[in-house]
Every structure is written in C-alpha cells, then in structure tokens.
Scaffold this motif. Sequence first.
Motif, PDB file in Angstrom:
ATOM      1  N   THR A 167     -12.038   2.072 -14.817  1.00  0.00           N
ATOM      2  CA  THR A 167     -11.023   1.054 -15.140  1.00  0.00           C
ATOM      3  C   THR A 167     -11.383  -0.243 -14.426  1.00  0.00           C
ATOM      4  OG1 THR A 167      -9.417   2.840 -15.259  1.00  0.00           O
ATOM      5  CG2 THR A 167      -8.527   0.621 -15.148  1.00  0.00           C
ATOM      6  N   ARG A 168     -11.824  -0.112 -13.167  1.00  0.00           N
ATOM      7  CA  ARG A 168     -12.202  -1.307 -12.398  1.00  0.00           C
ATOM      8  C   ARG A 168     -13.428  -1.974 -13.026  1.00  0.00           C
ATOM      9  NH1 ARG A 168     -12.297   0.820  -7.570  1.00  0.00           N
ATOM     10  NH2 ARG A 168     -14.532   0.820  -7.182  1.00  0.00           N
ATOM     11  N   ALA A 169     -14.363  -1.163 -13.525  1.00  0.00           N
ATOM     12  CA  ALA A 169     -15.562  -1.724 -14.169  1.00  0.00           C
ATOM     13  C   ALA A 169     -15.179  -2.540 -15.402  1.00  0.00           C
ATOM     14  CB  ALA A 169     -16.530  -0.604 -14.546  1.00  0.00           C
ATOM     15  N   VAL A 170     -14.201  -2.054 -16.143  1.00  0.00           N
ATOM     16  CA  VAL A 170     -13.759  -2.800 -17.334  1.00  0.00           C
ATOM     17  C   VAL A 170     -13.086  -4.110 -16.916  1.00  0.00           C
ATOM     18  CG1 VAL A 170     -12.198  -2.743 -19.337  1.00  0.00           C
ATOM     19  CG2 VAL A 170     -13.591  -0.732 -18.780  1.00  0.00           C
ATOM     20  N   ALA A 171     -12.289  -4.042 -15.852  1.00  0.00           N
ATOM     21  CA  ALA A 171     -11.663  -5.275 -15.337  1.00  0.00           C
ATOM     22  C   ALA A 171     -12.755  -6.269 -14.934  1.00  0.00           C
ATOM     23  CB  ALA A 171     -10.749  -4.955 -14.153  1.00  0.00           C
ATOM     24  N   LEU A 198      -6.183  -6.084 -20.372  1.00  0.00           N
ATOM     25  CA  LEU A 198      -7.607  -5.890 -20.648  1.00  0.00           C
ATOM     26  C   LEU A 198      -8.194  -4.593 -20.094  1.00  0.00           C
ATOM     27  CD1 LEU A 198      -8.746  -9.608 -20.420  1.00  0.00           C
ATOM     28  CD2 LEU A 198      -8.646  -8.157 -22.454  1.00  0.00           C
ATOM     29  N   SER A 199      -7.656  -4.107 -18.975  1.00  0.00           N
ATOM     30  CA  SER A 199      -8.180  -2.820 -18.496  1.00  0.00           C
ATOM     31  C   SER A 199      -7.077  -1.758 -18.531  1.00  0.00           C
ATOM     32  CB  SER A 199      -8.789  -2.957 -17.090  1.00  0.00           C
ATOM     33  OG  SER A 199      -7.809  -3.390 -16.175  1.00  0.00           O
ATOM     34  N   GLY A 200      -6.130  -1.921 -19.439  1.00  0.00           N
ATOM     35  CA  GLY A 200      -5.043  -0.939 -19.589  1.00  0.00           C
ATOM     36  C   GLY A 200      -3.765  -1.526 -19.024  1.00  0.00           C
ATOM     37  N   ALA A 201      -3.545  -1.319 -17.709  1.00  0.00           N
ATOM     38  CA  ALA A 201      -2.396  -1.945 -17.044  1.00  0.00           C
ATOM     39  C   ALA A 201      -2.821  -3.327 -16.543  1.00  0.00           C
ATOM     40  CB  ALA A 201      -1.943  -1.076 -15.876  1.00  0.00           C
ATOM     41  N   PHE A 202      -1.866  -4.186 -16.221  1.00  0.00           N
ATOM     42  CA  PHE A 202      -2.197  -5.525 -15.720  1.00  0.00           C
ATOM     43  C   PHE A 202      -3.046  -5.398 -14.454  1.00  0.00           C
ATOM     44  CE2 PHE A 202      -1.242  -9.184 -12.974  1.00  0.00           C
ATOM     45  CZ  PHE A 202      -1.726 -10.191 -13.799  1.00  0.00           C
ATOM     46  N   SER A 203      -4.116  -6.175 -14.381  1.00  0.00           N
ATOM     47  CA  SER A 203      -5.004  -6.104 -13.213  1.00  0.00           C
ATOM     48  C   SER A 203      -5.723  -7.435 -13.041  1.00  0.00           C
ATOM     49  CB  SER A 203      -6.039  -4.984 -13.378  1.00  0.00           C
ATOM     50  OG  SER A 203      -7.109  -5.443 -14.198  1.00  0.00           O
TER      51      SER A 203
END
Length: 204
Positions: free
Chosen positions: A89-93, A151-156
């Motif tokens: 998820t962090r990689a997508v962010a 963009l990565s699911g939840a707001f980040s």
Amino acid sequence: MLKIWGRVNSVNVKKALWCLEELGLEYERVDAGMQYGVVNSPEYRKMNPNGLVPTIDEDGFVLWESHSIIRYFSAKYGKGVLWPIDERTRAVANQWMDWAFSFQLNFRNLFWGLVRTPPEKRDLNSIEEARKKCAEMLGILDAALADRHYLSGAFSMGDIPMGCHTQLWMRLPIERPRHPNLEAWFERLCARPAYKKIVDIALS
Ligand SMILES: N[C@@H](CCC(=O)N[C@@H](CS)C(=O)NCC(=O)O)C(=O)O
C-alpha cells in the motif's frame, strides 16, 4: 519549534503545509520565494543550496524537497494514517507521489502560461499542448480511482501531491474533459478542513 520557509501560493509548499496540517503539527511559516526573496540569501542557501521552497528546520534538522518532507513527517507522526503500514500500500502511495512530478513537468507550462504570464505574452500553442497532455495524464488518475476512494485505498500521503495539482487544474479557467472519478476524489479532498485551508485557495 518547527519552521517552514515558503510562499503559500507555491504548489510544492502547499504539499508540505497540507501534510503538517493533516498531522495537526504546530509550525511557524516564513514567507520565501518569488516576491519575498529570501531564497538567495547566504543563510537560506546554506540550508537549501537549490534556492527553492519549501525548506523545513525541525530543531536543527533541515530538509528540503516537498515529497521528502511529506514522507518524513508522515513516517514520524502519521503511521497507519498518512504513512501506510502495509509495504505494498505504501509503495502505491509512493508511486503516485513520484508520478506527480511527471505530471508537474507538463502542468507547469499550463499554470505559468495562464496564471503568471500577462495575456499579451502568452504562448497559446504551448498552453494548449500542456492542457491536452495534462488532460491525458489525468485520465490515468481517473482510471486508477475507479475502484477506490483514494489513490492507495484509504487517504494517505499518496494523495497529497496530486491533490495539490488537481486543485489547480480544477480551478483554472480551461476546458476539462469529464473525469468522474477524479472529480469525486477532488470533492472528497475539498471536504477535508486542512485541504480547504491550505490547498483550495485562489490561484495566484
Ligand atoms: N522538487 C522541489 C521543487 C521545489 C520548487 O521548484 N519550488 C518552487 C516553488 S513551487 C520555487 O522554489 N520556485 C522559486 C521561488 O519561489 O522563488 C520540491 O518539490 O520541493
């Protein structure tokens, strides 16, 4: 006390400020860049040899590059919120944060052409070319948002850079193709008090 240098109408400064506001951090902002100068003073260049904004100083720890500032504060104070714990998820962010700089390369000609260039000096061909390229790139963002609210699911942190560029895109007096998912995402961002305060301000 955390100090940040940068004028409020800089998109890269907005990115850092929005992050600080989302995290509820206290900070002192110093006007710098463009009409405020400061960035060419020897003291500033010692902190940031690029002479660009933003720059932060957190008790002697100096950092520049807006996305690095976002990552630093997100990791330090926003684990599980701005900073996704799951590596993928962090990689997508991170992917969307990096992509924002590719978008910015094209968007710059559009924004500077329409907002910071007097009408008689505008290069209309280059403005139109940039508008078309940005519209095409935003089609990619629109498609990515088809099955998710952020963009990565939840707001980040992944939403911060493109959230800032999208505000400029939406507020420019230009022709925009319909991007329903992007528009819905923008509305969601506009509902956030920190976004309203820092990002969704008049173009200048
Ligand atoms: N990659 C850098 C770019 C910084 C940058 O280009 N900042 C612009 C403002 S958006 C700047 O300092 N322009 C010169 C000025 O304002 O005087 C970042 O993201 O921090």
